[in-house]
Design a protein around this motif. Structure first.
Motif, short mmCIF file in Angstrom:
data_model
loop_
_atom_site.label_atom_id
_atom_site.label_comp_id
_atom_site.label_asym_id
_atom_site.label_seq_id
_atom_site.Cartn_x
_atom_site.Cartn_y
_atom_site.Cartn_z
N VAL A 28 0.83 -1.20 0.00
CA VAL A 28 0.00 0.00 0.00
C VAL A 28 0.87 1.26 0.00
CG1 VAL A 28 -1.69 1.32 1.36
CG2 VAL A 28 -1.97 -1.16 1.05
N ALA A 29 1.92 1.26 0.84
CA ALA A 29 2.82 2.42 0.90
C ALA A 29 3.59 2.60 -0.40
CB ALA A 29 3.79 2.26 2.07
N THR A 30 4.04 1.47 -0.98
CA THR A 30 4.79 1.53 -2.25
C THR A 30 3.88 2.04 -3.36
OG1 THR A 30 6.28 -0.23 -1.55
CG2 THR A 30 6.10 0.17 -3.92
N ALA A 31 2.64 1.57 -3.40
CA ALA A 31 1.69 2.02 -4.42
C ALA A 31 1.45 3.53 -4.33
CB ALA A 31 0.37 1.26 -4.28
N ALA A 32 1.30 4.03 -3.11
CA ALA A 32 1.08 5.47 -2.93
C ALA A 32 2.30 6.26 -3.40
CB ALA A 32 0.78 5.77 -1.46
N ALA A 33 3.50 5.78 -3.05
CA ALA A 33 4.73 6.48 -3.44
C ALA A 33 4.95 6.40 -4.95
CB ALA A 33 5.92 5.88 -2.70
N MET A 34 4.55 5.28 -5.57
CA MET A 34 4.64 5.19 -7.03
C MET A 34 3.74 6.23 -7.69
SD MET A 34 4.80 1.03 -7.44
CE MET A 34 4.39 1.02 -9.19
N GLY A 35 2.57 6.44 -7.10
CA GLY A 35 1.67 7.48 -7.63
C GLY A 35 2.30 8.85 -7.54
N ARG A 36 2.94 9.13 -6.41
CA ARG A 36 3.60 10.44 -6.26
C ARG A 36 4.76 10.58 -7.24
NH1 ARG A 36 2.68 9.10 -0.83
NH2 ARG A 36 4.86 8.48 -0.52
N ALA A 37 5.54 9.52 -7.41
CA ALA A 37 6.68 9.57 -8.33
C ALA A 37 6.20 9.77 -9.77
CB ALA A 37 7.51 8.30 -8.22
N ALA A 38 5.10 9.10 -10.13
CA ALA A 38 4.57 9.25 -11.49
C ALA A 38 4.17 10.70 -11.75
CB ALA A 38 3.38 8.32 -11.70
N THR A 39 3.60 11.34 -10.72
CA THR A 39 3.16 12.73 -10.85
C THR A 39 4.35 13.69 -10.82
OG1 THR A 39 1.05 12.20 -9.83
CG2 THR A 39 1.69 14.51 -9.83
N ASP A 40 5.27 13.47 -9.89
CA ASP A 40 6.36 14.44 -9.67
C ASP A 40 7.51 14.28 -10.66
OD1 ASP A 40 4.83 15.20 -7.55
OD2 ASP A 40 6.12 14.34 -6.00
N LEU A 41 7.91 13.02 -10.93
CA LEU A 41 9.04 12.78 -11.82
C LEU A 41 8.58 12.52 -13.24
CD1 LEU A 41 11.09 10.32 -9.54
CD2 LEU A 41 11.46 12.77 -9.84
N GLY A 42 7.39 11.98 -13.37
CA GLY A 42 6.86 11.59 -14.68
C GLY A 42 6.99 10.11 -14.90
N ALA A 43 5.98 9.52 -15.52
CA ALA A 43 6.04 8.10 -15.88
C ALA A 43 5.06 7.84 -17.02
CB ALA A 43 5.70 7.21 -14.69
N ASP A 44 5.49 6.99 -17.95
CA ASP A 44 4.65 6.58 -19.07
C ASP A 44 4.01 5.22 -18.84
OD1 ASP A 44 5.34 8.80 -20.88
OD2 ASP A 44 7.34 7.93 -20.79
N PHE A 45 4.66 4.39 -18.01
CA PHE A 45 4.13 3.06 -17.75
C PHE A 45 4.78 2.49 -16.50
CE2 PHE A 45 7.67 2.45 -20.73
CZ PHE A 45 8.39 1.38 -20.20
N VAL A 46 4.27 1.34 -16.06
CA VAL A 46 4.83 0.60 -14.93
C VAL A 46 5.33 -0.74 -15.45
CG1 VAL A 46 4.36 -0.49 -12.69
CG2 VAL A 46 3.29 1.72 -13.28
N LEU A 47 6.51 -1.13 -15.01
CA LEU A 47 7.07 -2.43 -15.32
C LEU A 47 6.91 -3.31 -14.08
CD1 LEU A 47 8.70 -4.17 -17.29
CD2 LEU A 47 10.77 -3.07 -16.44
#
Length: 299
Positions: A35-54
């Motif tokens: 749950v914590a990792t998922a939330a942080a992945m969301g923040r990273a996608a927004t702040d750093l940018g992301a096109d997809f998840v591997l």
């Protein structure tokens, strides 16, 4: 699916790499770390940018899924990775040993039920265009469980032949990334995978692969050997500190290790642009743990 319109919107191709994220088979079906990792992945996608998840395998602990309607797809995937920054992103998935303990064809079929779950075959290839350049990158997804004796020898030969062909065809790509569940090199509990050291490592070196990404060991590691970067990102659900196999990797190859047992988990962010492939390791707190820039292939 959705998310492709934004591909490369950051002047680079960017993605998140998370392994061993697959919850638990009992309620609430997701661990606090997931749950914590998922939330942080969301923040990273927004702040750093992301096109997809591997997704680097062990998607559903401990015995995969039963069929394509298994509630675990909802309980451990759809209802956990709900952050706004993640909602639209496609996931490119491969299988781990715990997935093979269940029904992997059900995970392939689940792509028909979810717009963000892409798992077209046990092993497959993705071509990534680097925005603002005429350069491209190649991401090759493997099934290392089948490659290492989880199936018949014919299947091993077919997958290796496919991989050799794809690597040869990628000679003009600026970056080539290969992903599988089992590590080639790891200092942790599982350590190096003998079959991959034998079968895969020579190909990674011969074809000047930029990096090999994996999970299986439940920590974050970066190793470099023979011009190839080895990215271990298996801290999506459990975190383990053992460096039991530190003597089993090439001397001086380990550059970074993080496995603090109190940590809420972690993952990697990759950015591919004209100049470098940058790997940033993030703890689920949002803290940057380590960053390394890998050069374009010398074409």
């Amino acid at each position: 699916g959705g998310g492709w319109a934004a591909l490369g919107a950051w002047g680079a191709v960017q993605f998140l790499a998370v392994g061993d994220w697959g919850g638990v088979p009992d309620p609430p079906f997701a661990t606090p770390r997931e749950v914590a990792t998922a939330a942080a992945m969301g923040r990273a996608a927004t702040d750093l940018g992301a096109d997809f998840v591997l997704a680097l395998g062990d998607n559903f602990y401990y015995e995969g899924v039963r069929d394509e309607w298994d509630p675990r797809f909802q309980e451990t995937f759809e209802r956990v990775f709900t952050a706004p920054g993640l909602q639209e992103l496609p996931w490119f998935v491969l299988a781990g040993n715990h997935d093979h303990a269940g029904n992997v064809t059900a995970q392939l079929a689940y792509g028909h039920h979810s717009p963000r779950w892409h798992f077209p075959h046990y092993y497959y290839s993705l071509r990534l265009s680097l925005p603002g350049t005429n350069a491209s990158a190649r991401l090759l997804m493997l099934d290392t469980v089948l490659l290492c004796g989880g199936g018949d020898d014919f299947g091993v030969g077919a997958q290796l032949a496919w991989l050799r062909g794809r690597l040869a065809a990628a000679r003009h790509d600026r970056y080539v990334l290969v992903a599988g569940h089992y590590p080639v090199w790891s200092v942790a509990e599982h350590g190096p995978t003998a079959c991959l050291v034998r079968l895969l490592r020579p190909l990674l070196r011969r074809y000047r692969v930029t990096a090999y990404l994996c999970g299986h060991d439940h920590n974050l590691q970066f190793l470099e050997e023979g011009g190839v970067g080895y990215v271990v990102s298996g801290a999506g659900n459990f975190v383990e500190e053992s460096q039991h196999h530190s003597g089993a990797v090439p001397p001086g190859s380990l550059r970074f290790f993080f496995g603090a047992p109190a940590s809420p988990g972690g993952f990697a962010h990759l950015r591919l642009d004209a100049h470098a492939a940058t790997v940033t390791y993030l703890e689920a707190t949002g803290r940057v743990l380590y960053r390394v820039a890998l050069p374009p292939r010398d074409l």
